[in-house]
Design an enzyme around this catalytic site. Structure first.
Site, PDB file in Angstrom:
ATOM      1  N   GLU A 240      14.567 -10.602   5.106  1.00  0.00           N
ATOM      2  CA  GLU A 240      14.923 -11.920   4.600  1.00  0.00           C
ATOM      3  C   GLU A 240      14.206 -12.176   3.278  1.00  0.00           C
ATOM      4  O   GLU A 240      13.023 -11.884   3.135  1.00  0.00           O
ATOM      5  CB  GLU A 240      14.535 -12.977   5.639  1.00  0.00           C
ATOM      6  CG  GLU A 240      14.861 -14.405   5.235  1.00  0.00           C
ATOM      7  CD  GLU A 240      14.395 -15.402   6.264  1.00  0.00           C
ATOM      8  OE1 GLU A 240      14.592 -16.621   6.050  1.00  0.00           O
ATOM      9  OE2 GLU A 240      13.825 -14.976   7.295  1.00  0.00           O
ATOM     10  N   TYR A 241      14.926 -12.724   2.331  1.00  0.00           N
ATOM     11  CA  TYR A 241      14.380 -12.962   0.992  1.00  0.00           C
ATOM     12  C   TYR A 241      13.760 -14.358   0.927  1.00  0.00           C
ATOM     13  O   TYR A 241      14.379 -15.353   1.312  1.00  0.00           O
ATOM     14  CB  TYR A 241      15.481 -12.823  -0.062  1.00  0.00           C
ATOM     15  CG  TYR A 241      15.035 -13.171  -1.467  1.00  0.00           C
ATOM     16  CD1 TYR A 241      13.996 -12.488  -2.069  1.00  0.00           C
ATOM     17  CD2 TYR A 241      15.675 -14.191  -2.175  1.00  0.00           C
ATOM     18  CE1 TYR A 241      13.590 -12.803  -3.358  1.00  0.00           C
ATOM     19  CE2 TYR A 241      15.276 -14.508  -3.456  1.00  0.00           C
ATOM     20  CZ  TYR A 241      14.232 -13.809  -4.041  1.00  0.00           C
ATOM     21  OH  TYR A 241      13.831 -14.132  -5.314  1.00  0.00           O
ATOM     22  N   ALA A 242      12.505 -14.418   0.458  1.00  0.00           N
ATOM     23  CA  ALA A 242      11.796 -15.690   0.284  1.00  0.00           C
ATOM     24  C   ALA A 242      11.717 -15.982  -1.207  1.00  0.00           C
ATOM     25  O   ALA A 242      10.923 -15.379  -1.928  1.00  0.00           O
ATOM     26  CB  ALA A 242      10.399 -15.610   0.897  1.00  0.00           C
TER      27      ALA A 242
ATOM     28  N   GLU B  98      -1.459 -13.626   0.648  1.00  0.00           N
ATOM     29  CA  GLU B  98      -0.440 -12.726   0.126  1.00  0.00           C
ATOM     30  C   GLU B  98       0.610 -12.377   1.152  1.00  0.00           C
ATOM     31  O   GLU B  98       1.752 -12.036   0.792  1.00  0.00           O
ATOM     32  CB  GLU B  98      -1.090 -11.424  -0.391  1.00  0.00           C
ATOM     33  CG  GLU B  98      -2.016 -11.614  -1.556  1.00  0.00           C
ATOM     34  CD  GLU B  98      -3.452 -11.790  -1.140  1.00  0.00           C
ATOM     35  OE1 GLU B  98      -4.333 -11.206  -1.769  1.00  0.00           O
ATOM     36  OE2 GLU B  98      -3.711 -12.524  -0.156  1.00  0.00           O
TER      37      GLU B  98
ATOM     38  N   LYS C 185      12.733  -3.411   1.428  1.00  0.00           N
ATOM     39  CA  LYS C 185      11.445  -2.717   1.435  1.00  0.00           C
ATOM     40  C   LYS C 185      11.698  -1.224   1.471  1.00  0.00           C
ATOM     41  O   LYS C 185      12.232  -0.696   2.442  1.00  0.00           O
ATOM     42  CB  LYS C 185      10.629  -3.162   2.650  1.00  0.00           C
ATOM     43  CG  LYS C 185       9.193  -2.680   2.656  1.00  0.00           C
ATOM     44  CD  LYS C 185       8.403  -3.334   3.788  1.00  0.00           C
ATOM     45  CE  LYS C 185       6.940  -2.944   3.722  1.00  0.00           C
ATOM     46  NZ  LYS C 185       6.146  -3.603   4.798  1.00  0.00           N
TER      47      LYS C 185
ATOM     48  N   ALA D 198       0.815  -1.202   0.000  1.00  0.00           N
ATOM     49  CA  ALA D 198       0.000   0.000   0.000  1.00  0.00           C
ATOM     50  C   ALA D 198       0.852   1.257   0.000  1.00  0.00           C
ATOM     51  O   ALA D 198       0.526   2.237  -0.685  1.00  0.00           O
ATOM     52  CB  ALA D 198      -0.930  -0.016   1.225  1.00  0.00           C
ATOM     53  N   TYR D 199       1.929   1.242   0.721  1.00  0.00           N
ATOM     54  CA  TYR D 199       2.781   2.430   0.771  1.00  0.00           C
ATOM     55  C   TYR D 199       4.259   2.051   0.700  1.00  0.00           C
ATOM     56  O   TYR D 199       5.111   2.744   1.234  1.00  0.00           O
ATOM     57  CB  TYR D 199       2.509   3.224   2.055  1.00  0.00           C
ATOM     58  CG  TYR D 199       2.478   2.404   3.313  1.00  0.00           C
ATOM     59  CD1 TYR D 199       3.642   2.122   4.017  1.00  0.00           C
ATOM     60  CD2 TYR D 199       1.286   1.903   3.806  1.00  0.00           C
ATOM     61  CE1 TYR D 199       3.630   1.366   5.161  1.00  0.00           C
ATOM     62  CE2 TYR D 199       1.250   1.149   4.973  1.00  0.00           C
ATOM     63  CZ  TYR D 199       2.426   0.885   5.643  1.00  0.00           C
ATOM     64  OH  TYR D 199       2.396   0.132   6.794  1.00  0.00           O
TER      65      TYR D 199
ATOM     66  N   ASP E 111      -4.132  -9.009   9.718  1.00  0.00           N
ATOM     67  CA  ASP E 111      -4.235  -9.004   8.258  1.00  0.00           C
ATOM     68  C   ASP E 111      -3.590 -10.265   7.688  1.00  0.00           C
ATOM     69  O   ASP E 111      -2.797 -10.203   6.748  1.00  0.00           O
ATOM     70  CB  ASP E 111      -3.582  -7.753   7.679  1.00  0.00           C
ATOM     71  CG  ASP E 111      -3.938  -7.547   6.204  1.00  0.00           C
ATOM     72  OD1 ASP E 111      -4.953  -8.130   5.751  1.00  0.00           O
ATOM     73  OD2 ASP E 111      -3.204  -6.822   5.502  1.00  0.00           O
TER      74      ASP E 111
END
Length: 1081
Positions: free
Chosen positions: A258-260, A307, A208, A189-190, A303
């Site tokens: 951390e990269y998934a 996703e 991020k 969202a942001y 939430d």
């Protein structure tokens, strides 16, 4: 004021020339250090002049009297440790853990002075900017609480790590320049998530990126600080994405996560469509255990959705996106084992429409159980491939969630179905807790306490396919552990203890450390709850129920309804008794028959008193008082009775009857399917007059006739031939209204009786055998159109426009354009070589509906009229005058008086294809004329409702007419000697037929359709035979075929005696021979 190189303030004001010089110096320094080693520390480079900063910030900082310190473009407080291979071998896990990002300064970022989380704070832009600075880390090295202190050596200009202890460590800090940013792998969202690769180690991270200006403008700074606090708190868990570092530049804030590599969980479900039970069990166990870990640390995600569930390199789940999380305050002062009250409610409207809990929509609050609800939705989606609450827009989705309206897909596994049904519950107190979910039969082979759900190898991903094992029901007694332990208590029942976490290096530590039995505590503690004292009202209801049970035990022979239904039935009986007392003129028999509870359409079978003997017995219609009261309806509601037609007005007596068993006080069961000798009084025949009755009293027959509905609409009268032609051109049809319920005759019988047309009157028995005059169906009065109001006098257009719902202008345009098309057709026909000519052109270039209908010669105009429907089955059509009538002193003139209860009058609904137009037309058919009413959809539905009342209120009257007509037909048949008498119609004067091998239903004898269809002509014989066959198939029970005679008894291939065979035929050679044999007998 001017800032010197040593950051000392000069009293000289800042001049434009100074700004230009500073910019030139800045470019020069940038070119000078651009070719240097990228590992060179940013703090060693010359700093950008502070004269280029915002003047407002400078003035504010001057008031606070703080020393002005230059800020670097990239903050390097939070770092990724970069050890040499030799140094890494000498460092243990505790030392690595010591120099990681886990600084305590970030843990109080979102907290206020009193230490409480998630409180509102001043949304001033300056405070937001300071908060963002704190999120990325403070520029003052001495303020950090890390055990490692960073100082600068003036000679080398390189950072040297000094520890309070004697051991020293060489640590290289990294910033934004040390990573190579690649493609975008996610978008929020942001924020935007990009793939970042370390230039030195080539290790990949998920960066991020958050725009600081957008965060301040949209008031999103609070969510960013909450996310960092939550990630730091959960940084040592294998079920949550790890946060390695945070840094910033002038425009953006960076979270190094951390990269998934395997993407999110939603992409996995979309790829395979669904997941089989093994995969669903594996991932559902990890998700519910991750939710339990969050709650044990005082964090409610709020939430959770596919996703926000990522898959790491080992295909294990990782929760992410904690921007909307709720951070709970500890209820004790223990640092090692803090406790949290999970019953704390939050009124923030956060979440996703398909996974939001109903309490947030209905009651505007949510707590920890919203995460459990989202888990149930995800579990449903794993098998079904779609969320349980899905609609075209968010509003409709919210409506489904509020009503908990969802349906399982065909073949849904029964065990998972049981679990989902117990999670997706609107009542919070009945919703399963996490501990009860883990004890469900679906997870019977898993152990959540030893961490085996994380150490197991992931199964092979396969879509779900129905199999015999999935259709096995829940084992008996498997859900005894799931007996509700009442989670509606507050206080200590929701206190949870923080669960211990494992080492940040998941590969080097065992999973059992994370789930140590000594420190592990379930999210919901199993505490016995004290019973609440019952109030007076509840105690009174329970006492009445006990008395009712005792009364039924004392009277075993008399069955009475129980529960809420008995209360409703008692109220209905009281209401009926009150009505009888208010109208003493009516007899007891008539009052009982007029009660809606006792009135039932004939032919309805009685409901048995015992549900065990006939579990599938249909429930009869309840009384009006029962329907109006808030009482749960029976599991099956019978359809409404269809309108009375010449073929089904008389109800057939079933070939078998059951003994009637009465209920107490009220008769719920339908009466015996026989002809009642008492006139059934309609509920609409009330002796009280209303306002509408007084207004139209001049046209009412007596005081017992009442106005049911008045409406102004488009009205047109036409012959059936004209209507049939126009319907054929539109591919339309006349059908029984859907509101009337399921028709009692099949589509085959409609075709047979109407001579090939479903809606026609050709070869109708009522028109051939027993015709009536036009006056018996309706009466018409001639009115002067010149005396009417303009709205009622001016014609609305042709019937074609009414059927296609076209305006007058559009229809005229089509008429004007038709000559042009005719000319084109004539020109194309003159060209012999044209391929699209004649019928071929009509095939590829069809004309519109209005053009097709306008070509017909018949023109039928429609007008505005006011219709009035009465309780006596009268349909009155009025035209409004400009001046009142001098005789009646009324402004309305009666044009038609239609008798809806007359046999042969039908109520139909005209249906045409959508491409031809849309309309809502009610058709009243008589053998002579058809009356069409056009209005909107809502009014049409109301008209059908009133028409249904009128038709259903005259059952006994039509039955009497049928009996009288049958008697007359029988007399006429017996008087003629040369006419054959069908054996299906029993009469006292007719000779009895020879005995048959099967029992004959007496219902055929009471049906007049066969008797009315008799004609002396031989051409009508086939239609009579087919009519008898249709009636027998519809109304009679299944008959056994007659036995085939032996060959020794055959004469010329035929039996010696008459034997009845199928289709109503006998073995006689012809019709005359059979009649001759009957004479001899």
């Amino acid at each position: 004021m001017y800032f010197d190189k040593d950051n000392s303030m000069s009293p000289r004001p800042l001049l434009p020339s100074d700004e230009q010089k500073l910019n030139i110096n800045l470019l020069t320094k940038k070119e000078k250090f651009s070719h240097l080693d990228p590992h060179y520390d940013a703090k060693a480079t010359p700093q950008r002049s502070t004269s280029n900063r915002n003047v407002g910030d400078l003035l504010l900082e001057k008031r606070t009297a703080k020393p002005m310190i230059q800020k670097a473009l990239t903050n390097t407080d939070n770092f990724i440790e970069m050890y040499h291979n030799q140094q890494r071998k000498n460092l243990d896990d505790d030392t690595i853990k010591e120099v990681m990002i886990n600084d305590e300064n970030g843990k109080t970022v979102a907290s206020t002075n009193d230490g409480r989380y998630d409180n509102d704070y001043d949304n001033n832009d300056i405070n937001d900017q300071k908060t963002l600075d704190n999120i990325a880390g403070s520029p003052h090295m001495e303020k950090n609480r890390n055990k490692v202190k960073i100082e600068h050596d003036s000679s080398s200009q390189k950072p040297i790590a000094k520890e309070s202890s004697k051991a020293q460590k060489n640590i290289i800090k990294k910033g934004i320049k040390d990573f190579k940013f690649g493609s975008v792998i996610g978008d929020g969202a942001y924020s935007t998530v990009m793939l970042a690769t370390s230039i030195d180690t080539k290790k990949r991270y998920a960066a991020k990126v958050l725009n600081k200006e957008y965060l301040i403008r949209q008031k999103k700074v609070k969510y960013v600080s909450i996310e960092k606090t939550a990630l730091q708190k959960l940084n040592n868990s294998p079920s949550v994405v790890r946060l390695f570092s945070t840094f910033q530049d002038e425009s953006s804030l960076y979270f190094l996560l951390e990269y998934a590599p395997n993407g999110d969980f939603l992409s996995l479900m979309k790829k395979y469509g669904s997941l089989d039970e093994t995969c669903a069990r594996y991932y559902a166990a990890q998700i519910i255990d991750a939710i339990d870990y969050l709650h044990s640390n005082g964090i409610i995600h709020r939430d959770i959705k596919p996703e926000n569930i990522l898959l790491d390199g080992e295909m294990k789940i990782k929760l992410t996106d904690f921007g909307t999380a709720k951070l709970l305050n500890p209820t004790n002062n223990s640092v090692s084992k803090p406790e949290y009250d999970l019953s704390t409610r939050s009124k923030s409207f956060v979440g996703t429409a398909e996974y939001v809990s109903p309490e947030l929509l209905n009651d505007s609050f949510t707590d920890y159980r919203c995460d459990i609800w989202a888990f149930g939705c995800i579990l449903f989606q794993m098998i079904a491939g779609k969320p349980p609450f899905k609609a075209t827009n968010e509003y409709l989705t919210f409506q489904k969630v509020m009503k908990v309206q969802y349906a399982f897909t065909p073949g849904f596994p029964l065990i998972i179905r049981d679990l989902v049904k117990k999670i997706l519950v609107k009542n919070l107190d009945r919703r399963l807790t996490i501990s009860q979910i883990k004890e469900h039969h679906f997870f019977k082979d898993l152990n959540f306490k030893d961490g085996s759900v994380w150490s197991k190898t992931p199964p092979e991903i396969k879509p779900y396919k129905i199999n015999a094992k999935s259709m096995q029901a829940m084992p008996s007694g498997s859900d005894r552990k799931l007996v509700k332990k009442s989670v509606n208590t507050l206080g200590k029942s929701h206190l949870v203890t923080q669960r211990s976490a494992s080492s940040p290096s998941v590969e080097e530590t065992t999973h059992s450390t994370l789930y140590n039995n000594n420190t592990h505590a379930s999210t919901e503690s199993e505490i016995s709850i004290k019973k609440r004292p019952t109030d007076e009202r509840t105690a009174q209801i329970l006492e009445n129920a006990r008395k009712g049970i005792n009364n039924r035990k004392n009277q075993p022979g008399k069955r009475t309804p129980s529960g809420a239904a008995s209360a409703a039935l008692a109220a209905s009986a009281a209401l009926t008794k009150k009505t009888m007392q208010s109208y003493p003129t009516s007899s007891s028999k008539s009052s009982r028959s007029s009660s809606p509870a006792t009135t039932s359409r004939p032919g309805t079978y009685k409901r048995t008193s015992s549900t065990e003997s006939k579990p599938f017995a249909k429930s009869p219609p309840l009384s009006a008082s029962v329907l109006s009261s808030k009482v749960p309806m029976p599991p099956y509601t019978p359809p409404m009775s269809p309108p009375m037609t010449p073929y089904d007005t008389y109800q057939m007596t079933p070939p078998y009857t059951t003994k009637q068993q009465d209920y107490s006080d009220t008769a719920i069961a339908a009466p015996k399917p026989c002809i009642s000798k008492q006139n059934v009084k309609n509920s609409t025949d009330s002796p009280l007059m209303n306002k509408q009755d007084i207004q139209w009293s001049f046209y009412l027959k007596n005081i017992n006739e009442h106005v049911l509905r008045t409406e102004k609409l488009d009205f047109v009268t036409t012959n059936y031939d004209i209507l049939e032609k126009k319907m054929l051109k539109l591919n339309g049809s006349l059908l029984d209204p859907q509101l009337f319920g399921k028709p009692r005759h099949t589509f085959l019988s409609q075709v047979a009786r109407s001579g090939g047309e479903v809606t026609g009157f050709r070869n109708d028995p009522t028109m051939t055998a027993y015709s009536k005059t036009e006056d018996t169906y309706y009466s018409k009065n001639i009115i002067d159109l010149q005396l009417l109001e303009d709205d009622y006098r001016i014609e609305g257009g042709d019937l074609s426009e009414l059927l296609t719902n076209r305006s007058g202008e559009g229809y005229k345009c089509n008429q004007n354009s038709s000559p042009m098309k005719d000319d084109d057709k004539s020109e194309s026909n003159n060209k012999g070589s044209s391929v699209f000519s004649g019928k071929i052109k009509k095939l590829f270039h069809p004309t519109s509906a209005a053009e097709t209908l306008s070509s017909s010669d018949e023109k039928t105009k429609y007008y505005k009229r006011t219709i009035v429907m009465t309780s006596f089955g009268r349909f009155l059509v009025f035209a409004k005058r400009r001046q009142p009538n001098p005789v009646t002193n009324l402004k309305y003139e009666l044009e038609y008086d239609i008798n809806l209860r007359q046999q042969g009058t039908k109520i139909k609904e005209l249906i045409i294809p959508l491409e031809m137009g849309t309309n809502h037309i009610v058709v009243i058919q008589t053998p002579y004329k058809s009356f069409l009413l056009s209005t909107d959809k809502k009014t049409t539905s109301k008209l059908f409702t009133v028409l249904k009342k009128i038709l259903n209120s005259n059952t006994n009257k039509i039955e009497k007419e049928l009996l009288q007509r049958n008697q007359k037909v029988i007399e006429r048949r017996t008087s003629s000697s040369g006419r054959a008498i069908p054996k299906d119609l029993p009469t006292s004067k007719s000779p009895s037929p020879k005995p048959r091998t099967h029992s004959q239903s007496p219902s055929i004898s009471k049906h007049n359709s066969f008797s009315e269809s008799i004609n002396s002509a031989k051409s009508n014989r086939s239609s009579r035979i087919f009519e008898t066959f249709i009636n027998a198939k519809e109304q009679n029970s299944k008959k056994h075929a007659a036995p085939v005679p032996l060959t020794s008894k055959l004469v010329n291939g035929l039996p010696k005696r008459q034997v009845t065979v199928g289709l109503g035929l006998n073995t006689g050679t012809n019709f005359k021979n059979s009649s001759a044999k009957s004479k001899r007998s």
